[in-house]
Motif scaffolding. Structure first.
Motif, PDB file in Angstrom:
ATOM      1  N   UNK A  54       0.854  -1.187   0.000  1.00  0.00           N
ATOM      2  CA  UNK A  54       0.000   0.000   0.000  1.00  0.00           C
ATOM      3  C   UNK A  54       0.890   1.238   0.000  1.00  0.00           C
ATOM      4  N   UNK A  55       0.630   2.165  -0.914  1.00  0.00           N
ATOM      5  CA  UNK A  55       1.408   3.393  -1.002  1.00  0.00           C
ATOM      6  C   UNK A  55       0.497   4.558  -0.647  1.00  0.00           C
ATOM      7  N   UNK A  56       0.837   5.242   0.428  1.00  0.00           N
ATOM      8  CA  UNK A  56       0.074   6.407   0.874  1.00  0.00           C
ATOM      9  C   UNK A  56       0.756   7.660   0.324  1.00  0.00           C
ATOM     10  N   UNK A  84       1.126  -9.324  -4.979  1.00  0.00           N
ATOM     11  CA  UNK A  84      -0.117  -9.732  -5.625  1.00  0.00           C
ATOM     12  C   UNK A  84      -1.026  -8.541  -5.893  1.00  0.00           C
ATOM     13  N   UNK A  85      -0.861  -7.470  -5.111  1.00  0.00           N
ATOM     14  CA  UNK A  85      -1.615  -6.240  -5.369  1.00  0.00           C
ATOM     15  C   UNK A  85      -0.814  -5.051  -4.852  1.00  0.00           C
ATOM     16  N   UNK A  86      -0.947  -3.935  -5.557  1.00  0.00           N
ATOM     17  CA  UNK A  86      -0.302  -2.675  -5.167  1.00  0.00           C
ATOM     18  C   UNK A  86      -1.361  -1.589  -5.237  1.00  0.00           C
ATOM     19  N   UNK A  87      -1.691  -1.004  -4.108  1.00  0.00           N
ATOM     20  CA  UNK A  87      -2.706   0.036  -4.044  1.00  0.00           C
ATOM     21  C   UNK A  87      -2.053   1.380  -3.732  1.00  0.00           C
ATOM     22  N   UNK A 121       0.447  -8.895   6.475  1.00  0.00           N
ATOM     23  CA  UNK A 121       0.733  -9.305   5.098  1.00  0.00           C
ATOM     24  C   UNK A 121       0.824  -8.133   4.128  1.00  0.00           C
ATOM     25  N   UNK A 122       0.869  -6.908   4.646  1.00  0.00           N
ATOM     26  CA  UNK A 122       0.928  -5.709   3.802  1.00  0.00           C
ATOM     27  C   UNK A 122       2.098  -4.825   4.212  1.00  0.00           C
ATOM     28  N   UNK A 123       2.894  -4.408   3.235  1.00  0.00           N
ATOM     29  CA  UNK A 123       3.951  -3.441   3.511  1.00  0.00           C
ATOM     30  C   UNK A 123       3.490  -2.080   3.009  1.00  0.00           C
ATOM     31  N   UNK A 124       3.734  -1.061   3.808  1.00  0.00           N
ATOM     32  CA  UNK A 124       3.242   0.280   3.505  1.00  0.00           C
ATOM     33  C   UNK A 124       4.403   1.217   3.176  1.00  0.00           C
ATOM     34  N   UNK A 125       4.187   2.075   2.186  1.00  0.00           N
ATOM     35  CA  UNK A 125       5.160   3.097   1.798  1.00  0.00           C
ATOM     36  C   UNK A 125       4.481   4.462   1.865  1.00  0.00           C
ATOM     37  N   UNK A 126       5.204   5.445   2.377  1.00  0.00           N
ATOM     38  CA  UNK A 126       4.699   6.808   2.525  1.00  0.00           C
ATOM     39  C   UNK A 126       5.441   7.732   1.560  1.00  0.00           C
TER      40      UNK A 126
END
Length: 252
Positions: A54-56, A84-87, A121-126
């Motif tokens: 997930x990219x915020x 598998x997914x990039x939001x 199960x999700x890595x987050x980027x800011x």
């Protein structure tokens, strides 16, 4: 933390001394989002720990990135990672300051406005698009972006906007895309800061940057003074050596 400055390049890359295993995650064992640059390279590339990303993206009024630039970033990550997914989620924020910004100030803003963090199960980027320049910029050495933690990037949007308004400059989408993918390349451990070099290709005059001609990870891609001369209106891609490094660390 140390900031690298060279005679010919005012580098924005921020490096950190590696953290010990005792402070690399919370009580659940999930890695933190405030570690050293490159320490989450494998986690961002591979699918064995975090299957999704997930990219915020945040920005103050008037400094929103182009939708096409964000889609180009997503395509770049789909090509180089096994997620598998990039939001990508965008949000406008209020800022009481206008820069120029030090990295310490950007980090403080992140601490106040970031809402997305790593989960099981999700890595987050800011990513923040700042309404000001980088502190210390002068003359033609204007920094476009900086990767400053394991999952944190600042884009100096005021610099990008002022540069794209110049006659003959590349499009805003081209510069945003190049800056976003270049700084994300540092999060992915390039060059030699989390993804081990399979063959020596680090620029001896610009630490953590590639010496391969036309590679996205060349140091010039971080500066308005160098980007037009290198790429014109084209969006550069990673060179073969950088791709080998990512593949060896769990990427495509």
């Amino acid at each position: 933390m140390k900031q690298i400055k060279y005679t010919f390049y005012l580098l924005s890359l921020i490096l950190f001394i590696g953290c010990s295993s005792d402070d690399s995650g919370d009580s659940s064992g999930i890695p933190d989002n405030d570690l050293g640059l490159g320490q989450s390279a494998h986690d961002l590339l591979a699918n064995d720990i975090f299957s999704t990303m997930e990219i915020e993206v945040v920005y103050p009024e008037g400094f929103q990135p182009e939708n096409e630039s964000l889609q180009n970033l997503k395509s770049f990550l789909q090509q180089r990672t096994y997620k598998t997914s990039i939001d990508i989620n965008t949000r406008e924020i209020e800022l009481n300051s206008e820069g120029p910004y030090s990295i310490e100030q950007i980090r403080s803003i992140e601490n106040n406005v970031r809402t997305s963090f790593n989960t099981e199960d999700k890595i987050s980027v800011f990513i923040i698009f700042a309404n000001g320049k980088k502190q210390g910029d002068e003359g033609t050495s204007n920094t476009l972006g900086t990767a400053y933690q394991n999952t944190s990037i600042v884009i100096f949007q005021e610099t990008i906007i002022s540069f794209t308004n110049a006659p003959g400059a590349p499009s805003k989408t081209s510069i945003e895309t190049t800056t976003l993918t270049h700084e994300f390349g540092h999060l992915l451990g390039l060059v030699g800061i989390g993804s081990e070099q399979q063959n020596e290709h680090e620029d001896p005059n610009a630490e953590a940057h590639c010496i391969t001609e036309n590679c996205l990870m060349r140091a010039e891609a971080e500066f308005s003074s160098g980007i037009m001369g290198m790429f014109g209106d084209n969006i550069p891609d990673l060179g073969s050596e950088c791709i080998l490094d990512l593949q060896a660390n769990g990427g495509r």
